[in-house]
Scaffold this active site. Structure first.
Site, mmCIF file in Angstrom:
data_model
loop_
_atom_site.group_PDB
_atom_site.id
_atom_site.type_symbol
_atom_site.label_atom_id
_atom_site.label_comp_id
_atom_site.label_asym_id
_atom_site.label_seq_id
_atom_site.Cartn_x
_atom_site.Cartn_y
_atom_site.Cartn_z
ATOM 1 N N ASP A 41 11.619 -22.241 20.238
ATOM 2 C CA ASP A 41 10.847 -23.886 20.107
ATOM 3 C C ASP A 41 9.886 -23.869 19.172
ATOM 4 O O ASP A 41 8.670 -24.532 18.530
ATOM 5 C CB ASP A 41 10.349 -24.264 20.957
ATOM 6 C CG ASP A 41 11.641 -24.850 22.324
ATOM 7 O OD1 ASP A 41 12.900 -25.289 21.733
ATOM 8 O OD2 ASP A 41 11.492 -25.278 23.382
ATOM 9 N N HIS A 244 0.100 -1.574 1.212
ATOM 10 C CA HIS A 244 0.318 -3.200 1.961
ATOM 11 C C HIS A 244 -0.091 -2.496 3.201
ATOM 12 O O HIS A 244 1.232 -2.927 3.581
ATOM 13 C CB HIS A 244 1.769 -3.529 1.676
ATOM 14 C CG HIS A 244 1.701 -4.534 -0.297
ATOM 15 N ND1 HIS A 244 2.606 -4.237 -0.593
ATOM 16 C CD2 HIS A 244 1.009 -3.880 -0.552
ATOM 17 C CE1 HIS A 244 3.110 -4.751 -1.654
ATOM 18 N NE2 HIS A 244 1.554 -4.357 -1.686
ATOM 19 N N ASP A 261 -8.268 -6.325 0.997
ATOM 20 C CA ASP A 261 -6.717 -7.288 0.345
ATOM 21 C C ASP A 261 -6.550 -8.629 1.004
ATOM 22 O O ASP A 261 -5.712 -8.770 1.745
ATOM 23 C CB ASP A 261 -5.946 -6.262 0.183
ATOM 24 C CG ASP A 261 -5.226 -7.120 -1.334
ATOM 25 O OD1 ASP A 261 -5.374 -8.059 -1.658
ATOM 26 O OD2 ASP A 261 -4.866 -6.466 -2.564
ATOM 27 N N ASP A 272 -6.517 -13.730 -5.065
ATOM 28 C CA ASP A 272 -6.324 -12.609 -4.482
ATOM 29 C C ASP A 272 -6.920 -11.570 -4.957
ATOM 30 O O ASP A 272 -7.628 -10.729 -5.680
ATOM 31 C CB ASP A 272 -4.672 -11.688 -5.785
ATOM 32 C CG ASP A 272 -4.609 -10.622 -4.851
ATOM 33 O OD1 ASP A 272 -4.881 -10.020 -4.373
ATOM 34 O OD2 ASP A 272 -3.704 -10.137 -5.869
ATOM 35 N N HIS A 351 -0.083 1.953 -8.733
ATOM 36 C CA HIS A 351 1.072 1.054 -8.516
ATOM 37 C C HIS A 351 0.196 -0.286 -10.628
ATOM 38 O O HIS A 351 -0.224 0.491 -11.261
ATOM 39 C CB HIS A 351 0.266 -0.244 -7.624
ATOM 40 C CG HIS A 351 -1.376 -0.086 -7.694
ATOM 41 N ND1 HIS A 351 -2.364 -0.751 -8.447
ATOM 42 C CD2 HIS A 351 -2.504 0.378 -6.382
ATOM 43 C CE1 HIS A 351 -3.380 -0.515 -8.239
ATOM 44 N NE2 HIS A 351 -3.679 0.228 -6.964
ATOM 45 N N HIS A 355 -1.162 -8.161 -12.507
ATOM 46 C CA HIS A 355 0.298 -9.157 -11.751
ATOM 47 C C HIS A 355 -0.350 -10.376 -12.305
ATOM 48 O O HIS A 355 -1.248 -10.993 -12.118
ATOM 49 C CB HIS A 355 0.584 -8.884 -10.381
ATOM 50 C CG HIS A 355 0.254 -9.451 -9.352
ATOM 51 N ND1 HIS A 355 -0.363 -10.095 -9.419
ATOM 52 C CD2 HIS A 355 -0.823 -8.749 -8.239
ATOM 53 C CE1 HIS A 355 -1.079 -10.421 -8.313
ATOM 54 N NE2 HIS A 355 -1.017 -9.331 -7.833
ATOM 55 N N HIS A 362 2.192 -13.001 -6.022
ATOM 56 C CA HIS A 362 3.189 -12.147 -7.776
ATOM 57 C C HIS A 362 3.289 -13.332 -8.300
ATOM 58 O O HIS A 362 5.496 -13.491 -8.042
ATOM 59 C CB HIS A 362 3.697 -11.609 -7.302
ATOM 60 C CG HIS A 362 2.823 -9.937 -6.619
ATOM 61 N ND1 HIS A 362 3.930 -8.585 -5.956
ATOM 62 C CD2 HIS A 362 1.819 -9.476 -6.193
ATOM 63 C CE1 HIS A 362 2.905 -7.668 -5.711
ATOM 64 N NE2 HIS A 362 1.938 -8.770 -5.656
ATOM 65 N N GLU A 385 -6.557 -4.912 -11.047
ATOM 66 C CA GLU A 385 -7.062 -4.059 -9.486
ATOM 67 C C GLU A 385 -6.491 -2.126 -9.893
ATOM 68 O O GLU A 385 -5.605 -1.934 -9.292
ATOM 69 C CB GLU A 385 -5.919 -4.737 -8.631
ATOM 70 C CG GLU A 385 -4.564 -4.798 -9.168
ATOM 71 C CD GLU A 385 -3.682 -5.479 -7.465
ATOM 72 O OE1 GLU A 385 -4.146 -5.262 -6.286
ATOM 73 O OE2 GLU A 385 -2.870 -6.990 -8.377
ATOM 74 N N TYR A 389 -6.200 5.921 -4.634
ATOM 75 C CA TYR A 389 -5.981 6.566 -2.915
ATOM 76 C C TYR A 389 -5.993 8.424 -3.064
ATOM 77 O O TYR A 389 -5.093 8.406 -3.197
ATOM 78 C CB TYR A 389 -4.863 6.213 -2.955
ATOM 79 C CG TYR A 389 -4.817 4.667 -3.255
ATOM 80 C CD1 TYR A 389 -5.551 3.392 -2.875
ATOM 81 C CD2 TYR A 389 -4.121 4.196 -4.400
ATOM 82 C CE1 TYR A 389 -5.536 2.346 -3.382
ATOM 83 C CE2 TYR A 389 -4.336 2.482 -5.171
ATOM 84 C CZ TYR A 389 -5.041 1.864 -4.273
ATOM 85 O OH TYR A 389 -4.679 0.561 -5.071
ATOM 86 N N ARG A 407 -10.140 0.370 -4.518
ATOM 87 C CA ARG A 407 -9.416 -1.072 -4.915
ATOM 88 C C ARG A 407 -10.131 -1.461 -4.880
ATOM 89 O O ARG A 407 -11.041 -2.587 -4.393
ATOM 90 C CB ARG A 407 -8.249 -1.230 -4.131
ATOM 91 C CG ARG A 407 -6.938 -2.263 -4.848
ATOM 92 C CD ARG A 407 -6.277 -2.895 -5.264
ATOM 93 N NE ARG A 407 -5.497 -3.133 -3.626
ATOM 94 C CZ ARG A 407 -4.907 -2.640 -2.581
ATOM 95 N NH1 ARG A 407 -4.734 -1.336 -2.692
ATOM 96 N NH2 ARG A 407 -4.816 -3.260 -1.113
ATOM 97 N N GLU A 409 -9.954 -6.143 -6.984
ATOM 98 C CA GLU A 409 -9.775 -6.673 -8.594
ATOM 99 C C GLU A 409 -10.084 -7.547 -7.858
ATOM 100 O O GLU A 409 -11.090 -8.528 -7.085
ATOM 101 C CB GLU A 409 -8.820 -6.782 -6.872
ATOM 102 C CG GLU A 409 -7.321 -7.739 -7.831
ATOM 103 C CD GLU A 409 -6.417 -8.182 -6.269
ATOM 104 O OE1 GLU A 409 -5.973 -7.557 -5.469
ATOM 105 O OE2 GLU A 409 -5.019 -7.981 -6.875
HETATM 106 MN MN LIG Z 1 -2.932 -8.432 -6.253
#
Ligand SMILES: [Mn+2]
Length: 445
Positions: A41, A244, A261, A272, A351, A355, A362, A385, A389, A407, A409
């Site tokens: 529910d 991620h 992030d 972002d 990466h 984007h 994205h 970004e 790492y 990172r 960004e």
């Molecule tokens: Mn991004």
């Protein structure tokens, strides 16, 4: 009790007018996102399908929009019927009458009428634009209507209507932001930036990543953002090396960095932002060394942006500069050209630097046109970004760098002669971050 459309309906009429020539002689069919049950529910938070919202502004599930430029009716919306019992439980519905009036559709029907009315709407068109294989339920309904339409044509020589994917046409329209869209992007950027500032002020040794996530989400909601643009990544220490990272449940430790992030949505447009800062408010020497390299690259890429620059040039320059940095930090050995050719840099940078950004984090829009990388144009919106790492178990890396993930960004809109940064309200210079964090509360014990 009633509700109003989220944003002025004029905007959607303008969008449809702009795309009418591309769908001339065809029917564009868009379907609402399905609702998903989470546990008995209780459903997952509902968000409308992006293209459906882009063309209609309508936020209810179980809806189908049919756009037939030049035909009558040109716009038809199938919606859930009013239902006092359901509305007592789940809240207001516009119903066909309300949808017609408030969303200024030529024609509206109950969704239960789709199978009877849609074949008729297909009579005057030569083709259909519909995204197949996204939703099995709608696939079946739409295919049935196309089959029904063919039956009605008899042996006229007209076969099944051809089905094209509308995603590219709508995606290209979404790529260049209008003035209203730019305003909403600025707002999404600002809300997201303010939340990152709140997080920096809050973080101290001993807090849990989840608690930091709560501070960020609370800030989003306080600023009238209805939801996140994507699930926040709150990654302390070596968790930052998971791009991620989803768990967000570890303690933030003294001496570690914290990578966040996170971005808020505003009127269906997303921010972002990523920032990486020390849990205790002071970067160590090793952390500073890596951070400064990433920041240097990020600022260099922001400076490059202007109309005419190719999208791939941003990535190639990032790879070039970060590989240099990796050599200087003694993470990689050899000649830059060889390390790039052999893709060895990917061990630490894996990466894209950018984007498209918009209604989807994205966002839609082609990166290549005619087999070539796309040139930037005013009104395009994207992220910058770069990151490095260094895995915690990387035996070849200098010890002091192991487990550092960084990172940085920001979000930008391309202007006539450069770019506008939408997220500069949150600091990224080391001294600014340390100054802001200087007012943090004492450690949790
Ligand atoms: Mn991004």
């Amino acid at each position: 009790m009633s509700r109003k459309p989220l944003v002025p309906i004029e905007i959607f009429k303008k969008r449809r007018a702009k795309l009418a020539s591309q769908f001339k002689g065809a029917a564009l069919i868009l379907t609402a996102n399905p609702e998903f049950e989470r546990n008995h529910d209780a459903g997952y938070e509902y968000r409308q399908d992006t293209n459906f919202f882009y063309m209609t502004g309508f936020e209810e599930p179980e809806s189908v929009f049919v756009f037939r430029p030049g035909c009558k009716p040109e716009t038809t919306l199938f919606v859930r019927k009013r239902d006092p019992l359901r509305e007592t439980w789940d809240g207001f519905r516009f119903g066909p009458e309300g949808a017609k009036k408030e969303f200024e559709m030529d024609s509206t029907h109950e969704i239960s009428q789709l199978s009877t009315i849609l074949p008729d709407l297909l009579k005057e068109v030569g083709q259909v634009y519909y995204r197949l294989r996204k939703d099995a339920h709608w696939d079946q309904e739409i295919m049935k209507a196309i089959e029904e339409n063919k039956k009605n044509e008899g042996r006229s020589g007209k076969g099944l209507l051809a089905i094209h994917d509308p995603s590219v046409v709508i995606g290209e329209a979404r790529l260049i932001k209008s003035e209203e869209e730019k305003q909403w992007m600025r707002k999404a950027g600002e809300i997201s930036a303010n939340a990152h500032v709140e997080a920096m002020k809050f973080v101290r040794p001993g807090v849990n990543e989840r608690h930091v996530q709560g501070v960020i989400y609370n800030s989003f909601y306080q600023q009238n953002s209805p939801r996140v643009g994507y699930n926040a990544i709150v990654a302390s220490g070596a968790n930052a090396c998971v791009l991620h990272y989803i768990f967000n449940d570890q303690e933030c430790k003294d001496g570690d960095l914290l990578l966040i992030d996170a971005g808020a949505e505003y009127n269906y447009y997303s921010g972002d932002i990523t920032r990486t800062f020390p849990v205790n408010g002071k970067y160590t020497t090793a952390q500073k060394q890596v951070y400064e390299k990433v920041l240097y690259v990020q600022k260099a890429i922001l400076k490059m942006i202007k109309p005419g620059v190719l999208f791939e040039e941003l990535q190639n320059t990032t790879i070039d500069m970060l590989t240099n940095a990796l050599i200087e930090l003694k993470l990689l050995k050899g000649k830059k050209e060889d390390l790039i050719a052999s893709k060895e840099f990917r061990k630490y940078y894996m990466h894209g630097v950018s984007h498209w950004l918009g209604m989807d984090v994205h966002d839609a829009g082609l990166y290549q046109v005619g087999g070539k990388s796309r040139a930037l144009e005013p009104g395009m919106c994207f992220t910058v970004e770069p990151g490095l790492y260094i895995p915690a178990d990387d035996a070849t890396a200098p010890k002091e760098f192991r487990g550092i993930g960084i990172r940085i960004e920001d979000d930008i809109i391309v202007t006539e002669d450069g770019c506008e940064i939408l997220t500069s309200k949150v600091p990224k210079e080391i001294n600014e971050i340390e100054a802001l964090m200087g007012c943090q509360a004492p450690p949790v014990r």
